[in-house]
Design an enzyme around this catalytic site. Structure first.
Site, PDB file in Angstrom:
ATOM      1  N   ARG B 130       0.825  -1.225   0.000  1.00  0.00           N
ATOM      2  CA  ARG B 130       0.000   0.000   0.000  1.00  0.00           C
ATOM      3  C   ARG B 130       0.849   1.261   0.000  1.00  0.00           C
ATOM      4  O   ARG B 130       0.484   2.276   0.601  1.00  0.00           O
ATOM      5  CB  ARG B 130      -0.973  -0.003   1.182  1.00  0.00           C
ATOM      6  N   LYS B 152       1.770  11.264 -10.825  1.00  0.00           N
ATOM      7  CA  LYS B 152       0.773  10.485 -11.563  1.00  0.00           C
ATOM      8  C   LYS B 152       1.427   9.206 -12.063  1.00  0.00           C
ATOM      9  O   LYS B 152       2.477   9.240 -12.707  1.00  0.00           O
ATOM     10  CB  LYS B 152       0.279  11.272 -12.774  1.00  0.00           C
ATOM     11  N   GLU B 194       6.522  18.686 -24.642  1.00  0.00           N
ATOM     12  CA  GLU B 194       6.062  18.986 -23.279  1.00  0.00           C
ATOM     13  C   GLU B 194       6.750  20.244 -22.741  1.00  0.00           C
ATOM     14  O   GLU B 194       6.163  20.983 -21.945  1.00  0.00           O
ATOM     15  CB  GLU B 194       6.307  17.796 -22.341  1.00  0.00           C
ATOM     16  N   LYS B 235       5.984  22.585 -13.672  1.00  0.00           N
ATOM     17  CA  LYS B 235       5.136  21.469 -13.282  1.00  0.00           C
ATOM     18  C   LYS B 235       5.044  21.370 -11.762  1.00  0.00           C
ATOM     19  O   LYS B 235       3.960  21.137 -11.208  1.00  0.00           O
ATOM     20  CB  LYS B 235       5.650  20.155 -13.875  1.00  0.00           C
ATOM     21  N   GLU B 245      -5.357  16.879  -9.037  1.00  0.00           N
ATOM     22  CA  GLU B 245      -6.070  17.292 -10.244  1.00  0.00           C
ATOM     23  C   GLU B 245      -7.548  17.552 -10.007  1.00  0.00           C
ATOM     24  O   GLU B 245      -8.419  16.985 -10.652  1.00  0.00           O
ATOM     25  CB  GLU B 245      -5.904  16.237 -11.361  1.00  0.00           C
ATOM     26  N   ARG B 249      -4.513  21.735 -12.038  1.00  0.00           N
ATOM     27  CA  ARG B 249      -3.606  20.753 -12.620  1.00  0.00           C
ATOM     28  C   ARG B 249      -4.074  20.283 -13.986  1.00  0.00           C
ATOM     29  O   ARG B 249      -3.273  19.834 -14.809  1.00  0.00           O
ATOM     30  CB  ARG B 249      -3.444  19.562 -11.667  1.00  0.00           C
ATOM     31  N   ASN B 253      -2.905  19.149 -19.040  1.00  0.00           N
ATOM     32  CA  ASN B 253      -3.423  18.291 -20.111  1.00  0.00           C
ATOM     33  C   ASN B 253      -3.600  19.018 -21.432  1.00  0.00           C
ATOM     34  O   ASN B 253      -4.182  18.461 -22.367  1.00  0.00           O
ATOM     35  CB  ASN B 253      -4.758  17.678 -19.681  1.00  0.00           C
ATOM     36  N   HIS B 256      -3.547  17.131 -24.583  1.00  0.00           N
ATOM     37  CA  HIS B 256      -3.540  15.707 -24.244  1.00  0.00           C
ATOM     38  C   HIS B 256      -4.838  14.979 -24.573  1.00  0.00           C
ATOM     39  O   HIS B 256      -4.822  13.771 -24.781  1.00  0.00           O
ATOM     40  CB  HIS B 256      -3.188  15.512 -22.765  1.00  0.00           C
ATOM     41  N   HIS B 260      -4.173  11.877 -26.618  1.00  0.00           N
ATOM     42  CA  HIS B 260      -4.470  10.512 -26.157  1.00  0.00           C
ATOM     43  C   HIS B 260      -5.366   9.784 -27.158  1.00  0.00           C
ATOM     44  O   HIS B 260      -5.184   8.593 -27.415  1.00  0.00           O
ATOM     45  CB  HIS B 260      -5.169  10.544 -24.790  1.00  0.00           C
ATOM     46  N   HIS B 275       3.993   9.515 -27.660  1.00  0.00           N
ATOM     47  CA  HIS B 275       3.172  10.404 -26.830  1.00  0.00           C
ATOM     48  C   HIS B 275       3.414  11.892 -27.142  1.00  0.00           C
ATOM     49  O   HIS B 275       2.466  12.646 -27.385  1.00  0.00           O
ATOM     50  CB  HIS B 275       3.445  10.111 -25.354  1.00  0.00           C
TER      51      HIS B 275
END
Lengths: 377, 377
Positions: B130, B152, B194, B235, B245, B249, B253, B256, B260, B275
């Site tokens: 965990r 992330k 990016e 960032k 997010e 945040r 994206n 993105h 994506h 990507h």
């Protein structure tokens, strides 16, 4: 076990975790009321219900009907029953099912079942879209008083139980006490081991009350709802004080280090040993080991043994059907348990009934010697 | 691309997240210095290093030697390279390898590789016991300026990219700028998309600086470390303000959602699209769509197109090799993207260079019409 709870009173326990706080509702008729309860608390209108082959034939249809009555669209996934379902392949199934149902951020994932379904489904809810809403509808006593409260989720690994998972709090827990009437005596007793645990951790008066009232709890009388609510409140208090198990929360593992090792040693075969039975034997061992270390009186260990034995729980390794691997193998599983820091063992030991504490410097050699002593000959 | 960075100056960026704060070290020679840097920051003495087939032959041996020099015991696991490694079976491999290496709570899991290895390994670190300690050693520009910062983590699903994962912050990021010299021009450019993104989100002066200095950044001059540090700081600032997010945040994206969808449409086949290339086309589309919605000047869209095209990035869907599925299929992938609330689309749109904003009520019909318009004929 044959009568429905005689009191219709519904109890509510709040788990206080700031913006992740939630309610546990406890009482009869909550499966029939689920649609209304969920609907009044949730913005979204879709849920994915995860359950298993044992629970589905009895409760899935009434539960889905209740959801529909509350205006909630639902899909369901029925998994095999048993501890082996807490695995990567089934985790993948659940994630796929939830994503396929297009569950969005205001919708929810629902676990309808015992601890296995709750742990697996909660883990999936915790990782789909990096965290989705989650509702627990526990259908075993064990899940109602333990696994559905507190946000621990996970699956097993070949290296040990619950070694892979996340902390992910539910948004709501609906503990319908009517469902406990369909449990076998063995399942009910296994859940009762966790109820007794709360007394042994830090509530000696609760343990004494259990010694007097256990028959009424098993029979489904008023004492049953009382015992469940007290157990949930006890767990909620510990979780609120230490959500991520940095300290105090470790006390909830009383009996679990030995218990997990025994579950691993019996390959999670529920015909030989279920979780609550492992915990029962584990709690007896923890009290006996504490006595051996001169921390507690042997009388207390005998009192724990007497009560757990009286309700029908196993209290020694000799009662586990089939042969166990050598004590060294058990020791290995204990050392691989997640409650290990820099080679020293962390155990929950006790100074007497209701006086448990975290001991983080237990010498492995002492544990091994004790285990060999207690081993079935 | 052939010269080592001429400045030996090492930069450090702090990601400020309370008790989960951490440092990003940026500069040459950090792989050789890894053992010392990790050793001075970590109580445990064991790590599991996860890397891939492309990175291992070049950097695994020097990295392991550096760890040994710092007194750290390490095991390593080499996975196939490529986006398809972000899957359940490989997640299981990594968890198994980490547990098998008996990584305890004070030890760490290390990602030595690009974004795929970082996302997968970070996810495994987030779920083993965990949550285990995690160190990022990003070996691509993309990973250094984006995926290794911010916590992330995740894997892909057949329903879409990164749909399964957790937030799990690293304890340390070591961005060795020497490794960028071994990237292909195509990989370097993909990471640069990016870098440009941070200018386009809210730093118009940084975007203008990039327009002037990109050749020095590509050639490995002083501007390279500067650009990476500025990107990491940008960032880090966003992540510190909105770790999970819930709002701000989402600006990260930019480009993105389209990106994506294009990655899904090309089945994550890196021969067709990586990507950063998807993000490049996506950023151009986001600016063009903003202009079409009369939010921004078409001149800004043309400026973005010109700069990204100049550095060698694809700027239109027509540049993707092979045929794309129908626009409706792309639209479907966009709707299944995780940035969806109650059926309305959330997009990052812009009012001009460096003036991006979160629009959470974009009509799907407008997006579909726009896509059909821009589709390769």
């Amino acid at each position: 076990m044959t009568e429905a709870p005689s009191s219709p009173a519904r109890r509510s326990v709040r788990v206080d975790l700031g913006d992740r706080s939630y309610d546990i509702l406890i009482g009869p008729g909550l499966i029939a009321a689920a649609g209304a309860e969920i609907s009044s608390r949730m913005k979204g209108r879709r849920v994915a219900v995860i359950t298993d082959e044992h629970v589905a034939p009895i409760y899935l249809e009434p539960f889905m009907r209740s959801l529909a009555g509350g205006g909630i669209q639902a899909v369901s996934l029925v998994l095999p029953a048993g501890e082996k379902t807490k695995s990567f392949p089934h985790l993948m199934d659940v994630c796929d099912s939830v994503l396929g149902a297009r569950i969005e951020r205001n919708d929810a994932v629902v676990a309808l079942g015992g601890g296995v379904i709750g742990d697996l489904t909660g883990f999936a809810a915790g990782i789909v879209r990096r965290g989705s809403r989650f509702i627990q509808v526990p259908t075993s006593l064990l899940a109602q008083v333990d696994s559905s409260v507190g946000g621990k989720t996970g699956i097993n690994s070949r290296h040990g139980k619950n070694l892979i998972g996340v902390f992910h709090q539910p948004d709501l827990v609906l503990a319908d006490t009517d469902v406990l009437d369909t449990l076998s005596p063995r399942e009910f007793a296994a859940g009762y081991a966790e109820v007794a645990k709360y007394g042994l951790i830090d509530k000696p008066e609760f343990f004494a009350w259990l010694e007097k009232n256990w028959r009424d709890i098993f029979a489904g009388g008023d004492a049953r709802i009382e015992a469940i609510a007290t157990s949930c409140q006890a767990k909620a208090d510990v979780v609120a004080a230490d959500e991520r198990e940095n300290g105090l929360r470790a006390l909830l593992n009383l009996g679990h280090t030995f218990g997990h090792a025994l579950e691993a040693a019996t390959e999670y075969d529920s015909r030989r040993l279920v979780h609550g039975e492992g915990v029962s034997i584990g709690m007896v061992l923890a009290h006996q080991f504490s006595a051996r270390m001169n921390l507690a009186s042997p009388d207390d260990a005998r009192r724990v043994e007497a009560h757990l034995g009286e309700v029908g729980l196993p209290i020694s390794m000799a009662q586990i059907p089939g042969s166990l691997p050598p004590a060294e193998t058990l020791m290995d599983a204990i050392a691989q348990d997640k409650k290990v820091k820099s080679g020293k063992l962390t155990f929950i030991l006790t100074r007497g009934i209701g006086q448990s504490f975290v001991a983080d410097d237990v010498p492995p050699s002492e544990v091994l010697a004790f285990l060999k002593d207690k081993y079935p000959k």
